[in-house]
Design an enzyme around this catalytic site. Structure first.
Site, PDB file in Angstrom:
ATOM      1  N   HIS A 136     -15.920   1.580  -3.992  1.00 31.05           N
ATOM      2  CA  HIS A 136     -14.480   1.527  -3.785  1.00 31.05           C
ATOM      3  C   HIS A 136     -14.030   0.197  -3.179  1.00 31.05           C
ATOM      4  O   HIS A 136     -12.853  -0.122  -3.212  1.00 31.05           O
ATOM      5  CB  HIS A 136     -14.060   2.689  -2.884  1.00 31.05           C
ATOM      6  CG  HIS A 136     -12.605   2.978  -2.917  1.00 31.05           C
ATOM      7  ND1 HIS A 136     -11.920   3.279  -4.075  1.00 31.05           N
ATOM      8  CD2 HIS A 136     -11.664   2.997  -1.924  1.00 31.05           C
ATOM      9  CE1 HIS A 136     -10.649   3.492  -3.800  1.00 31.05           C
ATOM     10  NE2 HIS A 136     -10.457   3.314  -2.501  1.00 31.05           N
TER      11      HIS A 136
ATOM     12  N   TYR B 261       0.844  -1.211   0.000  1.00 28.20           N
ATOM     13  CA  TYR B 261       0.000   0.000   0.000  1.00 28.20           C
ATOM     14  C   TYR B 261       0.872   1.251   0.000  1.00 28.20           C
ATOM     15  O   TYR B 261       0.890   1.992  -0.950  1.00 28.20           O
ATOM     16  CB  TYR B 261      -0.950  -0.022   1.196  1.00 28.20           C
ATOM     17  CG  TYR B 261      -1.945   1.111   1.170  1.00 28.20           C
ATOM     18  CD1 TYR B 261      -3.072   1.043   0.347  1.00 28.20           C
ATOM     19  CD2 TYR B 261      -1.763   2.246   1.947  1.00 28.20           C
ATOM     20  CE1 TYR B 261      -3.984   2.093   0.305  1.00 28.20           C
ATOM     21  CE2 TYR B 261      -2.675   3.298   1.909  1.00 28.20           C
ATOM     22  CZ  TYR B 261      -3.777   3.216   1.092  1.00 28.20           C
ATOM     23  OH  TYR B 261      -4.686   4.261   1.051  1.00 28.20           O
TER      24      TYR B 261
ATOM     25  N   SER C 199      -6.415   1.283  -4.554  1.00 25.36           N
ATOM     26  CA  SER C 199      -6.554   2.686  -4.184  1.00 25.36           C
ATOM     27  C   SER C 199      -5.181   3.361  -4.273  1.00 25.36           C
ATOM     28  O   SER C 199      -4.598   3.410  -5.350  1.00 25.36           O
ATOM     29  CB  SER C 199      -7.160   2.799  -2.779  1.00 25.36           C
ATOM     30  OG  SER C 199      -7.651   4.086  -2.547  1.00 25.36           O
TER      31      SER C 199
ATOM     32  N   ASP D   8     -17.810   3.829  -7.775  1.00 28.27           N
ATOM     33  CA  ASP D   8     -16.708   4.281  -6.927  1.00 28.27           C
ATOM     34  C   ASP D   8     -16.693   5.805  -6.928  1.00 28.27           C
ATOM     35  O   ASP D   8     -16.268   6.436  -7.895  1.00 28.27           O
ATOM     36  CB  ASP D   8     -15.371   3.729  -7.431  1.00 28.27           C
ATOM     37  CG  ASP D   8     -14.232   3.965  -6.440  1.00 28.27           C
ATOM     38  OD1 ASP D   8     -14.403   4.803  -5.539  1.00 28.27           O
ATOM     39  OD2 ASP D   8     -13.189   3.308  -6.575  1.00 28.27           O
TER      40      ASP D   8
END
Length: 710
Positions: A678, A480, A560, A643
């Protein structure tokens, strides 16, 4: 990533990866001829072409037609993978076990969520004493297709009323419904257009919530949401008359949160314009007409009130403490100069929760949990004995509780709920996960590697015991690296398909995250964002150098901000990876702040409007702009039509340019989920469907068969 898996039997093969038809023999895919437009924006004298900007209009007929055409190509490709349905069957079988949440006590009832196995959504149950549980709310009845989800619930202190939020199709825009818990009768009108909000009851009369003015019709998903407002809704009155408590044009904040202390004496308000750092305010509701008082006047630190004892406030903060500390202060003089350390900062990152009149300090040591119990004066009472190295979460509840619950998990330890006796400091198993997985056959170990600039980075590697380091193990590298978010060990049912087929699941803790506090976070932001990509590339190089895998068997994955990570890394080092899975990614770094709440991400990213230097830096790594004609890995981009956090236009534009620039034989596909957002609230069928396609795509493009011989 979601949970799913496989083990069908297609014939036992000789040891080592079985080679299937190679990707190079596949004919070029019939991608849609995506229209290009002559759109140019000038940034500090530099002209930047944006030929696919028309795809930003997700409501336009030509965009919808493009989505349908791309989905047809994707589904046609995936449908021809011979073992796709075998993977789906295996995942479905593995997914089909009872799953529970930790219980909470509200009034005279104990509430918990349960999924019998393949239900679209978890069902909320309640139980009176030792009596039989009964269904309280069943989100599976909210919509026919299971895409409307329960997105949060808050009870009054006496448990007689509950306000719950629902999300339709995965949108961040919510509705709020109030129930009388005794008979589940709806009280008052449904609140609409609520976004990024908690619910904070004030007695039984009403509650606080936050929202924005909804964008005009036609731009609900992509329209900017700039000014958050805190309202008070009194039951029995229309939403149009709700009282504005904080925020608005006179006090603009992009994010406003609120909660009440358990005794309902203090209203606690946080205000922020970015995703890191917040102003802090309190209002003493025991004094009619009292003012909202500033505690922290700026957004240079993260600070939250976690508890109070009378007029004494307990504040969790990283003010002058990058790894966080717990301080106390009197509400009559709450400014930072008057704070006193209760649990000082240490070398490990601290998080705090309270229950039973005790404080639970959870520390991160190299991204794994250590938990200690303190009394309200800061005296250490117990060190909680956890099952091993992993992640512990929970340890919260009301002051009157004598016991609490926590969940422990790791990459090879399915989530297990423990009951914890606060007085004795002892734990007992409450609910054990029923997933068909034998941890004794696998191992998860932490290694450290060196990034480009010499920084030492931790990485957890999970695989079947006896793994042969021959460079041929299919490996998924997930990360991430942003927004102060710590990636800690957690069991993922989906990964079983990789692990049981001799694969490696690798998770490095990149800079930009919160694993080592705010210093670690800041080292991966703005003009230092390249550190995150360098850390990720170095992780891949470590895996290859040490023969866990090779570039022919290495896939990268992230969602993301992690989707940005994958997009930027594959554009910088396309030869290093065989497969890429950028999910709901932030791909246009020059325009991300023009949509929904994107402007709030500027603390991590900076914006193209900040300065010539910041523009050039973003322009260089922005995935959409950094692409050029080259041989790229097989790529399956995923996004969703609802989203409204990272709008699908990011993925639409990136997919179009990547299809145009791909010079090699590997496919570039985009999978666009409908009636989904999302990530949160997706139905089980949607999750299994996406994970089926991910694993089928990975095996196919690594030239492997499923299942692999072991």
């Amino acid at each position: 990533m979601k949970y799913l898996f496989p083990t069908f039997a297609l014939a036992l093969l000789a040891a080592g990866p079985a080679v299937a038809q190679t990707v190079a023999t596949i004919k070029p895919l019939p991608y849609p001829q995506t229209r290009k437009v002559d759109t140019v924006t000038t940034y500090f004298g530099t002209k930047v072409a944006d030929p696919y900007r028309w795809l930003e209009n997700d409501q336009a007929a030509d965009t919808k037609a493009w989505v349908q055409a791309e989905n047809r190509v994707t589904q046609d490709y995936l449908g021809k993978i011979p073992y796709r349905e075998a993977i789906r069957e295996r995942l479905t079988k593995l997914w089909n076990y009872e799953k529970y949440s930790s219980p909470t006590k509200e009034g005279k009832y104990t509430y918990f969520s349960k999924n019998t196995g393949l239900q679209s959504q978890y069902v909320l149950y309640r139980q009176l004493g030792a009596g039989a549980p009964e269904v309280f709310l069943d989100p599976n009845t909210f919509s026919k297709d299971g895409t409307t989800s329960l997105a949060g619930i808050e009870f009054t202190h006496d448990g007689s009323l509950a306000a719950y939020q629902i999300s339709e199709g995965g949108s961040d825009w919510r509705k709020v419904i109030v129930l009388r818990t005794a008979d589940k009768h709806i009280v008052g009108d449904t609140l609409k257009d609520v976004k990024f909000s908690g619910l904070a009851w004030k007695g039984n009369a009403g509650f606080y919530y936050s929202s924005y003015d909804k964008p005009k019709a036609g731009s609900q998903l992509a329209g900017k949401t700039q000014i958050h407002k805190l309202y008070y809704h009194q039951l029995g009155t229309p939403q149009s008359t709700d009282k504005l408590i904080f925020g608005g044009e006179k006090s603009p904040h992009r994010y406003i949160g609120a909660h009440l202390t358990e005794d309902e004496r203090f209203l606690v308000i946080t205000g922020a314009n970015t995703t890191s750092g917040n102003e802090l305010y309190v209002q003493d509701l025991s004094k009619p007409g009292s003012a909202i008082v500033s505690v922290v006047p700026d957004e240079q630190s993260i600070s939250h009130v976690v508890e109070n004892v009378g007029s004494k406030l307990y504040i969790y903060t990283n003010y002058k403490a990058p790894n966080f500390r717990l301080v106390t202060v009197e509400a009559t003089a709450p400014r930072q100069a008057n704070w006193h350390d209760l649990i000082p900062e240490t070398k490990n990152v601290l998080s705090v929760s309270t229950v039973g009149g005790k404080i639970f300090a959870t520390y991160l040591k190299d991204a794994t949990s250590l938990v200690e119990q303190y009394d309200m004066s800061g005296k250490k009472e117990h060190a909680i004995q956890l099952p091993g190295l992993g992640s512990a979460s929970g340890f919260n509840g009301k002051k009157a509780e004598k016991e609490t619950y926590y969940t422990f998990t790791s990459y090879i330890y399915p989530p297990t709920i423990f009951k914890y006796n606060i007085a004795t400091g002892t734990s007992s198993v409450y609910k054990k996960a029923g997933v068909a997985f034998d941890p004794s056959k696998f191992e998860s170990k932490q290694v450290f590697y060196t990034s480009k600039d010499g920084t030492r980075i931790p990485m957890l590697l999970t695989y079947k015991k006896g793994l042969v380091l021959n460079g041929k193990n299919p490996t998924l590298l997930y990360a991430y690296g942003g927004f102060n978010i710590s990636v800690t060990p957690s069991f993922n049912t989906s990964n079983i398909i990789l692990l049981e087929n001799g694969g490696v699941y690798a998770v490095p803790n990149l800079r930009g995250g919160g694993e080592y506090g705010e210093t670690w976070h800041l080292a991966g932001t703005k003009l230092r964002k390249q550190n995150v990509f360098d850390d990720y590339i170095a992780a891949a190089e470590y895996l290859i150098k040490n023969n866990y895998t090779s570039k022919d068997y290495l896939a990268i994955s992230g969602g993301s901000n992690g989707g940005l990570l994958v997009g930027a890394t594959m554009s910088q080092r396309p030869e290093l990876f065989k497969v890429a899975f950028p999910a709901v990614g932030v791909m246009d770094m020059l325009r991300y702040n023009q949509f929904t709440a994107g402007a709030g991400w500027a603390y991590d990213y900076g914006t193209a409007q900040d300065s010539p230097e910041m523009f050039q830096y973003l322009y260089k790594y922005s995935p959409y702009h950094a692409l050029k004609p080259a041989v790229y890995p097989a790529t399956l981009i995923t996004t969703a039509d609802h989203d409204d956090r990272v709008v699908p236009a990011h993925s639409f534009k990136f997919a179009s340019r990547l299809q145009e620039d791909q010079q090699g034989p590997a496919p570039v596909l985009i999978r666009i989920e409908t009636k989904a957002g999302h990530g949160a609230g997706r139905s089980t069928a949607q999750v299994i469907g996406e994970q089926t396609d991910k694993w089928a795509f990975l095996f196919e493009n690594m030239g492997l068969k499923y299942p692999m011989a072991q």
